[in-house]
Design an enzyme around this catalytic site. Structure first.
Site, mmCIF file in Angstrom:
data_model
loop_
_atom_site.group_PDB
_atom_site.id
_atom_site.type_symbol
_atom_site.label_atom_id
_atom_site.label_comp_id
_atom_site.label_asym_id
_atom_site.label_seq_id
_atom_site.Cartn_x
_atom_site.Cartn_y
_atom_site.Cartn_z
ATOM 1 N N TYR A 1 -3.290 -0.155 10.076
ATOM 2 C CA TYR A 1 -3.369 -0.844 8.790
ATOM 3 C C TYR A 1 -2.093 -0.612 7.983
ATOM 4 O O TYR A 1 -1.455 -1.555 7.490
ATOM 5 C CB TYR A 1 -4.571 -0.364 7.980
ATOM 6 C CG TYR A 1 -4.425 -0.647 6.509
ATOM 7 C CD1 TYR A 1 -4.469 -1.961 6.040
ATOM 8 C CD2 TYR A 1 -4.175 0.380 5.598
ATOM 9 C CE1 TYR A 1 -4.285 -2.235 4.681
ATOM 10 C CE2 TYR A 1 -3.987 0.111 4.256
ATOM 11 C CZ TYR A 1 -4.042 -1.188 3.801
ATOM 12 O OH TYR A 1 -3.852 -1.467 2.477
ATOM 13 N N SER B 1 0.827 -1.211 0.000
ATOM 14 C CA SER B 1 0.000 0.000 0.000
ATOM 15 C C SER B 1 0.852 1.249 0.000
ATOM 16 O O SER B 1 1.886 1.323 0.685
ATOM 17 C CB SER B 1 -0.905 0.006 1.239
ATOM 18 O OG SER B 1 -1.553 1.251 1.387
ATOM 19 N N LYS C 1 1.294 -3.219 6.676
ATOM 20 C CA LYS C 1 1.875 -3.382 5.351
ATOM 21 C C LYS C 1 3.379 -3.133 5.379
ATOM 22 O O LYS C 1 4.170 -3.865 4.760
ATOM 23 C CB LYS C 1 1.187 -2.437 4.359
ATOM 24 C CG LYS C 1 -0.256 -2.802 4.048
ATOM 25 C CD LYS C 1 -0.364 -4.141 3.343
ATOM 26 C CE LYS C 1 -1.778 -4.454 2.907
ATOM 27 N NZ LYS C 1 -1.888 -5.744 2.190
#
Length: 325
Positions: free
Chosen positions: A141, A117, A145
């Site tokens: 989040y 991401s 990643k």
């Protein structure tokens, strides 16, 4: 070629599977169906289960010994949810990914493409990033990643596997053939909320208007999900000769939320109004990428416009419920 796609019953994974099929690559789908949809697996080889399930991974490779690569899309992805449940996000996105890679190595799989991401970047003053930009993830989040990328780098340095991280920007749209699309009726991203406001006849809430952009709203690089999917096909076809382990996938253009509203209103028959609201937990100003590396290494550029992404999203929204029942 046959490829295993984890999370292949989700929005992006299922679209990648369709692009693979169109390119003559046979996808094998592994999905827990926590957020994915069984309807997206119809006509495709499908295994239901967790990516951390070692015996299941062993069975998949035993029954499909010609799998040449894995595209790892399985993840939880909603930023506010990650703020509320960081343990769940680290377990699903990091711990289970570690188990997956261990199982892949045991089964002799030497190639993996990781769905990463752009949210892991710290953008420059002009809001652009390249693959060399510093990392500064701002939500649980995004940190999952970044942690996964570091973990995979360490693993690939000492094990017989190569892992390519494709850093996604902001996917919109649907498979142009309407085979798959966003499975959620009430998605949390800006375009999903815009479509919801349009369908319900209510104003669209712009969350965050004090960012250091031209109009004060967040900026994103909105890439059509089909362009994203075709980049994975290009990466599969060129994997062994690639000179990089990280590639950004975006359009190379930044669009603010207000500009997205303007594009939306150029497409629909009645415009949505807007109201302003505070930023949500985990929100960031955003960024867009300079896409030279993807073009040079993959021979790929984004082809679809924002308006096309909006039109395909709207078309899919009218079909979604009937396709997923």
């Amino acid at each position: 070629m046959r490829v295993l796609i984890t999370g292949g019953a989700g929005y992006i994974g299922s679209t990648i599977a369709s692009a693979c099929l169109d390119a003559g690559i046979e996808p094998v789908i592994l999905d827990s169906l926590v957020t994915g949809r069984r309807a997206f697996t119809e006509g495709r080889v499908f295994y239901e289960g967790e990516i951390s399930d070692g015996p299941l991974i062993d069975r998949i490779f035993t029954e499909n010994p010609d799998i040449e690569a894995v595209i790892h899309c399985a993840a939880l992805i909603v930023v506010p949810d990650s703020v509320a449940d960081p343990i769940g996000y680290y377990r699903a996105n990091v711990a289970e990914s570690l188990e997956l890679v261990d199982h892949l190595i045991r089964n002799g799989c030497t190639r993996m493409i990781f769905s990463s991401s752009a949210s892991i970047y710290r953008a420059g003053d002009d809001h652009t990033v390249t693959e060399e930009s510093p990392l500064d993830p701002q939500s649980p989040y995004a940190r999952t990643k970044a942690v996964c990328e570091g973990m995979f780098t360490d693993i690939a340095a000492g094990a017989p596997i190569r892992i390519l991280s494709l850093r996604y920007f902001n996917p919109i749209g649907a498979d142009p053939k309407m085979r798959t699309g966003l499975q959620l009726r009430r998605p949390s991203h800006a375009l999903g909320k815009m479509i919801e406001a349009y369908e319900d006849g209510v104003p669209f809430r712009i969350t965050g208007t004090g960012w250091p952009t031209a109009d004060g709203t967040g900026i994103r690089d909105y890439i059509h999900v089909w362009d994203l999917a075709t980049a994975h096909v290009a990466a599969l076809e060129r994997f062994d000769g690639l000179e990089a382990d990280v590639i950004n996938l975006g359009t190379g253009a930044g669009t603010t939320v207000r500009e997205l509203v303007d594009a939306f209103n150029r497409v629909v028959d009645r415009p949505v109004e807007v109201v302003e609201a505070p930023a949500r937990p985990g929100d960031v100003v955003g960024a867009y990428t300079r896409s030279d590396l993807a073009h040079r290494l993959l021979g790929w550029r984004a082809r679809h416009s924002i308006e096309e992404g909006i039109r395909h999203s709207l078309e899919w929204a009218t079909l979604r419920d009937s396709r997923l029942t």
